[in-house]
Structure formats: C-alpha cells, structure tokens
Design a protein around this motif. Sequence first.
Motif, PDB file in Angstrom:
ATOM      1  N   UNK A   1      14.035  -2.063   6.002  1.00  0.00           N
ATOM      2  CA  UNK A   1      13.357  -2.459   4.772  1.00  0.00           C
ATOM      3  C   UNK A   1      13.334  -1.273   3.821  1.00  0.00           C
ATOM      4  N   UNK A   2      13.495  -1.571   2.531  1.00  0.00           N
ATOM      5  CA  UNK A   2      13.448  -0.520   1.507  1.00  0.00           C
ATOM      6  C   UNK A   2      12.931  -1.133   0.213  1.00  0.00           C
ATOM      7  N   UNK A   3      12.577  -0.289  -0.735  1.00  0.00           N
ATOM      8  CA  UNK A   3      12.209  -0.775  -2.060  1.00  0.00           C
ATOM      9  C   UNK A   3      13.500  -1.073  -2.820  1.00  0.00           C
ATOM     10  N   UNK A   4      13.560  -2.240  -3.439  1.00  0.00           N
ATOM     11  CA  UNK A   4      14.755  -2.650  -4.178  1.00  0.00           C
ATOM     12  C   UNK A   4      14.641  -2.194  -5.632  1.00  0.00           C
TER      13      UNK A   4
ATOM     14  N   UNK B   1       8.992   9.426  -1.246  1.00  0.00           N
ATOM     15  CA  UNK B   1       8.953   8.767   0.062  1.00  0.00           C
ATOM     16  C   UNK B   1       9.036   9.776   1.195  1.00  0.00           C
ATOM     17  N   UNK B   2       9.926  10.745   1.048  1.00  0.00           N
ATOM     18  CA  UNK B   2      10.055  11.790   2.062  1.00  0.00           C
ATOM     19  C   UNK B   2       8.759  12.589   2.195  1.00  0.00           C
ATOM     20  N   UNK B   3       8.138  12.882   1.067  1.00  0.00           N
ATOM     21  CA  UNK B   3       6.899  13.645   1.088  1.00  0.00           C
ATOM     22  C   UNK B   3       5.792  12.858   1.793  1.00  0.00           C
ATOM     23  N   UNK B   4       5.671  11.565   1.472  1.00  0.00           N
ATOM     24  CA  UNK B   4       4.647  10.729   2.107  1.00  0.00           C
ATOM     25  C   UNK B   4       4.904  10.577   3.597  1.00  0.00           C
ATOM     26  N   UNK B   5       6.183  10.499   3.963  1.00  0.00           N
ATOM     27  CA  UNK B   5       6.538  10.385   5.379  1.00  0.00           C
ATOM     28  C   UNK B   5       6.116  11.630   6.143  1.00  0.00           C
ATOM     29  N   UNK B   6       6.343  12.780   5.546  1.00  0.00           N
ATOM     30  CA  UNK B   6       5.950  14.036   6.183  1.00  0.00           C
ATOM     31  C   UNK B   6       4.432  14.146   6.317  1.00  0.00           C
ATOM     32  N   UNK B   7       3.706  13.477   5.440  1.00  0.00           N
ATOM     33  CA  UNK B   7       2.242  13.492   5.491  1.00  0.00           C
ATOM     34  C   UNK B   7       1.694  12.464   6.488  1.00  0.00           C
ATOM     35  N   UNK B   8       2.570  11.652   7.082  1.00  0.00           N
ATOM     36  CA  UNK B   8       2.136  10.677   8.087  1.00  0.00           C
ATOM     37  C   UNK B   8       1.597   9.385   7.521  1.00  0.00           C
ATOM     38  N   UNK B   9       1.899   9.087   6.262  1.00  0.00           N
ATOM     39  CA  UNK B   9       1.391   7.865   5.644  1.00  0.00           C
ATOM     40  C   UNK B   9       1.949   6.630   6.343  1.00  0.00           C
ATOM     41  N   UNK B  10       3.235   6.669   6.691  1.00  0.00           N
ATOM     42  CA  UNK B  10       3.858   5.527   7.365  1.00  0.00           C
ATOM     43  C   UNK B  10       3.186   5.211   8.686  1.00  0.00           C
TER      44      UNK B  10
ATOM     45  N   UNK C   1       0.821  -1.211   0.000  1.00  0.00           N
ATOM     46  CA  UNK C   1       0.000   0.000   0.000  1.00  0.00           C
ATOM     47  C   UNK C   1       0.857   1.265   0.000  1.00  0.00           C
ATOM     48  N   UNK C   2       2.028   1.178   0.633  1.00  0.00           N
ATOM     49  CA  UNK C   2       2.948   2.314   0.561  1.00  0.00           C
ATOM     50  C   UNK C   2       3.430   2.511  -0.874  1.00  0.00           C
ATOM     51  N   UNK C   3       3.735   1.392  -1.559  1.00  0.00           N
ATOM     52  CA  UNK C   3       4.158   1.488  -2.955  1.00  0.00           C
ATOM     53  C   UNK C   3       3.026   2.038  -3.830  1.00  0.00           C
ATOM     54  N   UNK C   4       1.790   1.619  -3.562  1.00  0.00           N
ATOM     55  CA  UNK C   4       0.659   2.102  -4.345  1.00  0.00           C
ATOM     56  C   UNK C   4       0.543   3.623  -4.241  1.00  0.00           C
ATOM     57  N   UNK C   5       0.701   4.162  -3.038  1.00  0.00           N
ATOM     58  CA  UNK C   5       0.642   5.615  -2.864  1.00  0.00           C
ATOM     59  C   UNK C   5       1.857   6.289  -3.493  1.00  0.00           C
TER      60      UNK C   5
ATOM     61  N   UNK D   1      12.087   2.519   4.601  1.00  0.00           N
ATOM     62  CA  UNK D   1      10.754   2.952   5.018  1.00  0.00           C
ATOM     63  C   UNK D   1      10.290   2.237   6.287  1.00  0.00           C
ATOM     64  N   UNK D   2      11.082   1.253   6.776  1.00  0.00           N
ATOM     65  CA  UNK D   2      10.681   0.527   7.990  1.00  0.00           C
ATOM     66  C   UNK D   2      11.922  -0.055   8.657  1.00  0.00           C
TER      67      UNK D   2
END
Length: 361
Positions: A322-325, A340-349, A53-57, A109-110
């Motif tokens: 963990x990261x995307x390969x 990824x940084x943008x999504x992290x700042x938005x609290x998606x993680x 789901x993180x990849x989908x976003x 990302x984790x």
Amino acid sequence: MRLLLPILLVASFFSFVTQAAAQAPGTKLRVATRNLEPFSFEKDERRVGYAAELWEQLARETGVEYEVQVVNTAADIIEALKNKTADVGVGAISVTAKREESIDFSQPFYESGLQILTSGGGGSFGDSMLSLIKNLFNLELIGMFLLLMVTMLIISHLVWRYEHKVNGDQWPESYKAGLWESFWWTISTLLVGGADNKGPVGVGGRIIAIVWMLLSIVLVSLLTASFTTTLTVNTLKGDINGPGDLPGKKVATVTGSTTVDWLNRKGAKVEPFATVADCVMALKEGKVDAVVYDAPVVQYEAGKLNDDKLQMVGQMFERQNYAFALQQDSPLREKLNQALLKLSEQGVGNELRKKYFGEDQ
C-alpha cells in the motif's frame, strides 16, 4: 535547434509553476479517500484509520493543508488522480504496474496480500459431532478397517485349521462354529492381548499365535495413528484451504478491486459486493463459499463479528504494497517520501499497527 531552446524553456517554466502552485501557501491539497476500515473511515465526525492518521501526521510534517473528498472505490480514487480532480489518494491503495502507467505512488507504507476467509469449524456441539461422524466414513479409514478385517479372518482360519484337530473342545470341528471361536480369540488378542482360558496348544497354532501377537502390536499402532491423523486433518480441513481450491467456487470480493481480475483469471465465480463487510455477511449467510480480499481488511471485519465459524485459511498470497497515490509526475512525491522515512524512523508505523491490528509488526 533554434526551436529546441524555446521548448525547453517553456517546459521548465511550466514545471516550476506547477511545483510552486503545489507548495504555495494557502492552497489546499485535494485528498481522495474511501471508507475502508481499518485504513480510512469516519468515526465521531473525524477521519481515522491507519492510512488516514499516517497521512495526517505526514501533512503536519510537510506543512501542507488539505481537504478530503470521499469516493466509493479505489478505482474512483485512481480516476480522480488521472483526471487531476485530486492531488493525493489515501487509503489501502495497492501499488500495481497497471496503475503505475497512469499515476505515481509514494514509497510503500504497508505490506499486505490477499487471503481467504471461509465459514467452517467452531459452531455448536451438535455441528462438531456431525462433522466428526462424517469424518469416520472417509475412504482412508474404511480401507484400513477392511484390511484389518481381512487379516483377522486369515489368522482366524489358520488357527482353526491347526487347532481343531488337537483342541476340539475350544475349536469345534464345524468350520462355521470353529471359525467364530477362532475369530473371538483373534480379536481378543488384538485388543487386550489374549482371551481368558482360551489359547492354541498345537505347534502350528502357537506359531500362528506368536506371529499374530507381534503383528497386533504393529497393527494397533498403525491403526491408532491413521485414525487420529485422519480425524484431526479432516475435522480442521474444509473444502477451501488455499488459492488452488478457488476455481469453480462462489467467491465474494469488493467491486472494482484488483482482486476481481485475479479471481476471474483463476476461474472462480466472482460475487462482487460494495464493501468487505457485505462480503463477510454474505459468507456468514451461506450465499458464497469464501471471501478473498486484502488480508488485514478481511481479518479486521471478520474479527468484529466474533464468530468462531469464520476462519482465515492458508497464508497470504499475491503480496502487494500500500502507498499514497499521486498524480503522474507529481512534485509532491520526493517531499512526501522524505517525510515518510522520517516518520518510519520515529516508529509511527508501529504505533498505528499496534492501535489497529493489536501488535507491533
């Protein structure tokens, strides 16, 4: 020098073409993943999970289209990237130095790590009582009991020695009968503070009695503390409580994972299984002594069984990310990292952690 310029031009052109192809409209990225709950799995004909789901976003954020190909293991994902039959690897893929030699990674990302799952504790009342009885017969408690008995016999002997000459009614002349009466007084004093209608009357006996009464207070406190601590620790503790207890033990983990190599280096007897669920079931059935794998995955699978006997022991170790390969020198890397940084700042993680692990982290 004359040959260097054409070579540089060709290299620059190839890089430009590669990047343009990767971002060209209408082209789909080839995403390799594997079924591993709760990071990437199929549910209701849709791919879900923390990483999926993180990849989908991420794909929506970067405007890329993709198609998914499912493989069996993390090693298959890495191999697909090396052979350029996949562009991105999605899932619980650990970043390691060995993998970095042949592929690239996005930013992590984790944060994860290995943890140990054992089978012990909980269970029926009968199992708990059996465990309690076994713990009563440990060397520490037996040693404390023997020391107490020797001390009581010494005190009993001294009291009889001084009292039988001046108090023959309560302490008989016969050593066997007198020592028994003296021992009764000693144990009564220890447990309840004295014996009814019985006590030393001579100076020597009373001095020994005073010493024994003071000593009893200390001995009862020490014995109670030792008894409680030993029972509590031994009841909670099993044969495996950390990585140092794994050598020589039968340990289940996932085939082809980096955990296999780690366990082999530690001297464990590795039992590989296709999935974490298979590993946990083997532990539940008593086929292995423990399961070692990525902590969030093991916790998730064990939690699904709702079995009180299954326990995570110790802290996480061999921490990893963990990261995307990605393919080596992938032109997607910078673009994905920014997103990824943008999504992290938005609290998606945090939202995904709460959804799949029940709490914000």
